[in-house]
Structure formats: C-alpha cells, structure tokens
Write a protein that holds these residues in place. Sequence first.
Motif, PDB file in Angstrom:
ATOM      1  N   PRO A  16       0.185   8.614 -28.418  1.00 46.73           N
ATOM      2  CA  PRO A  16       1.121   9.729 -28.266  1.00 46.73           C
ATOM      3  C   PRO A  16       0.478  11.108 -28.357  1.00 46.73           C
ATOM      4  N   LEU A  17      -0.543  11.276 -29.175  1.00 45.89           N
ATOM      5  CA  LEU A  17      -1.175  12.591 -29.261  1.00 45.89           C
ATOM      6  C   LEU A  17      -1.968  12.894 -27.998  1.00 45.89           C
ATOM      7  N   LYS A  18      -2.566  11.873 -27.376  1.00 51.52           N
ATOM      8  CA  LYS A  18      -3.222  12.052 -26.083  1.00 51.52           C
ATOM      9  C   LYS A  18      -2.172  12.372 -25.020  1.00 51.52           C
ATOM     10  N   ALA A  19      -1.035  11.674 -25.064  1.00 54.37           N
ATOM     11  CA  ALA A  19       0.034  11.902 -24.096  1.00 54.37           C
ATOM     12  C   ALA A  19       0.513  13.354 -24.147  1.00 54.37           C
ATOM     13  N   LEU A  20       0.609  13.896 -25.355  1.00 57.79           N
ATOM     14  CA  LEU A  20       1.081  15.270 -25.519  1.00 57.79           C
ATOM     15  C   LEU A  20       0.028  16.303 -25.139  1.00 57.79           C
ATOM     16  N   GLY A  21      -1.238  15.913 -25.100  1.00 54.86           N
ATOM     17  CA  GLY A  21      -2.292  16.851 -24.726  1.00 54.86           C
ATOM     18  C   GLY A  21      -2.335  18.023 -25.682  1.00 54.86           C
ATOM     19  N   ASP A  22      -2.228  19.215 -25.142  1.00 55.12           N
ATOM     20  CA  ASP A  22      -2.302  20.441 -25.946  1.00 55.12           C
ATOM     21  C   ASP A  22      -0.967  20.842 -26.567  1.00 55.12           C
ATOM     22  N   ILE A  23       0.069  20.062 -26.338  1.00 50.70           N
ATOM     23  CA  ILE A  23       1.386  20.394 -26.879  1.00 50.70           C
ATOM     24  C   ILE A  23       1.374  20.231 -28.397  1.00 50.70           C
ATOM     25  N   LYS A  24       1.766  21.259 -29.102  1.00 56.14           N
ATOM     26  CA  LYS A  24       1.900  21.215 -30.563  1.00 56.14           C
ATOM     27  C   LYS A  24       3.388  21.084 -30.870  1.00 56.14           C
ATOM     28  N   ALA A  25       3.828  19.867 -31.131  1.00 53.06           N
ATOM     29  CA  ALA A  25       5.253  19.587 -31.308  1.00 53.06           C
ATOM     30  C   ALA A  25       5.615  19.403 -32.773  1.00 53.06           C
ATOM     31  N   ASP A  26       6.844  19.772 -33.093  1.00 52.57           N
ATOM     32  CA  ASP A  26       7.415  19.491 -34.408  1.00 52.57           C
ATOM     33  C   ASP A  26       8.326  18.273 -34.349  1.00 52.57           C
ATOM     34  N   VAL A  27       8.927  18.059 -33.169  1.00 55.75           N
ATOM     35  CA  VAL A  27       9.904  16.980 -33.004  1.00 55.75           C
ATOM     36  C   VAL A  27       9.882  16.483 -31.564  1.00 55.75           C
ATOM     37  N   ILE A  28      10.108  15.176 -31.413  1.00 57.09           N
ATOM     38  CA  ILE A  28      10.266  14.534 -30.105  1.00 57.09           C
ATOM     39  C   ILE A  28      11.709  14.030 -30.045  1.00 57.09           C
ATOM     40  N   VAL A  29      12.368  14.207 -28.897  1.00 60.22           N
ATOM     41  CA  VAL A  29      13.713  13.669 -28.689  1.00 60.22           C
ATOM     42  C   VAL A  29      13.637  12.761 -27.472  1.00 60.22           C
ATOM     43  N   VAL A  30      13.902  11.454 -27.675  1.00 58.96           N
ATOM     44  CA  VAL A  30      13.703  10.477 -26.613  1.00 58.96           C
ATOM     45  C   VAL A  30      14.689   9.323 -26.763  1.00 58.96           C
ATOM     46  N   GLY A  31      14.945   8.641 -25.655  1.00 60.06           N
ATOM     47  CA  GLY A  31      15.859   7.500 -25.680  1.00 60.06           C
ATOM     48  C   GLY A  31      15.282   6.272 -26.349  1.00 60.06           C
ATOM     49  N   GLY A  32      13.969   6.079 -26.261  1.00 63.94           N
ATOM     50  CA  GLY A  32      13.328   4.918 -26.861  1.00 63.94           C
ATOM     51  C   GLY A  32      11.854   5.164 -27.091  1.00 63.94           C
ATOM     52  N   ILE A  33      11.279   4.410 -28.027  1.00 70.11           N
ATOM     53  CA  ILE A  33       9.865   4.566 -28.368  1.00 70.11           C
ATOM     54  C   ILE A  33       9.381   3.287 -29.038  1.00 70.11           C
ATOM     55  N   GLY A  34       8.111   2.967 -28.855  1.00 71.43           N
ATOM     56  CA  GLY A  34       7.522   1.796 -29.482  1.00 71.43           C
ATOM     57  C   GLY A  34       7.141   2.059 -30.932  1.00 71.43           C
ATOM     58  N   LYS A  35       6.977   0.980 -31.674  1.00 70.04           N
ATOM     59  CA  LYS A  35       6.653   1.085 -33.099  1.00 70.04           C
ATOM     60  C   LYS A  35       5.312   1.776 -33.330  1.00 70.04           C
ATOM     61  N   GLY A  36       4.299   1.435 -32.538  1.00 70.44           N
ATOM     62  CA  GLY A  36       2.987   2.053 -32.707  1.00 70.44           C
ATOM     63  C   GLY A  36       3.029   3.546 -32.480  1.00 70.44           C
ATOM     64  N   ALA A  37       3.689   3.961 -31.415  1.00 72.21           N
ATOM     65  CA  ALA A  37       3.795   5.394 -31.111  1.00 72.21           C
ATOM     66  C   ALA A  37       4.572   6.118 -32.206  1.00 72.21           C
ATOM     67  N   LEU A  38       5.664   5.503 -32.675  1.00 70.64           N
ATOM     68  CA  LEU A  38       6.454   6.122 -33.744  1.00 70.64           C
ATOM     69  C   LEU A  38       5.605   6.306 -35.007  1.00 70.64           C
TER      70      LEU A  38
END
Length: 126
Positions: free
Chosen positions: A54-76
Amino acid sequence: MKAVFPTNSELGLNGAVYGHFGSAPFFVLVDTESSKHEVMVNHDKDHLHGHCQPLKALGDIKADVIVVGGIGKGALNKLAAAKIKVHRAVEGTVAHNLDLLKTGALSEFTIDQTCSGHTIDGSCAH
C-alpha cells in the motif's frame, strides 16, 4: 487531514469510490479542510493477490486516512503500521463519502471485514 479515495476513473470528486484498495487504477487525494483534490495513479495496481504494497501504491501521497469499499488484511495491517486509518466507504461518489467522513459517519475497517479475494472486475469478493 489528507484523505485518499481509490477510484476507477479520473473524475475526481465525481468518481465512484472503488471496491478494492489494491486494484484501484487511481487515487483521489483530498484535503478535507479545503476540499482541494488531485487524481493520482496507483503505483502498485498490478500486484498478485495478497502481495499489495500500500505505501508503494500511494507513492508520494502522504495520507492520514483511506476511504475504500474493500481492502485485504495485509494491506490493512501495513497501513495501520504506518498510522494511516482505513474507513469503509458506502456506495457512491468520492464527494458523498467525503461528506460522510467529515461527519464521522464512516466506520473504520476491522480485520474481520477484510477481503479474501477479487471478482473479475477487481472488486472485493467478501
């Protein structure tokens, strides 16, 4: 606060929130104070199931929160380790989910709500 919404389009606030974090083609990064936003590419979209970075997926994005319909356990777990909260989106646009996030109406994802696989269109197979 910086919020990230995975999406399948480059429609910004008018795009629908995507059903799975790791396979979303784009992310909409929103400053929740000003509602200024930009669309970014998912840098880890084509990973094997269970190998989301997930941190590679976000690249340079510095996020505080993700809002999504679904996510895997590893990514979470990886996002939690990076102190990034993950909230469960409702069906609808980024703008609609942004409003719900601002009012505290979206629940945080728990491990027992995570995805166990993908459907053909890339959505979570809960």
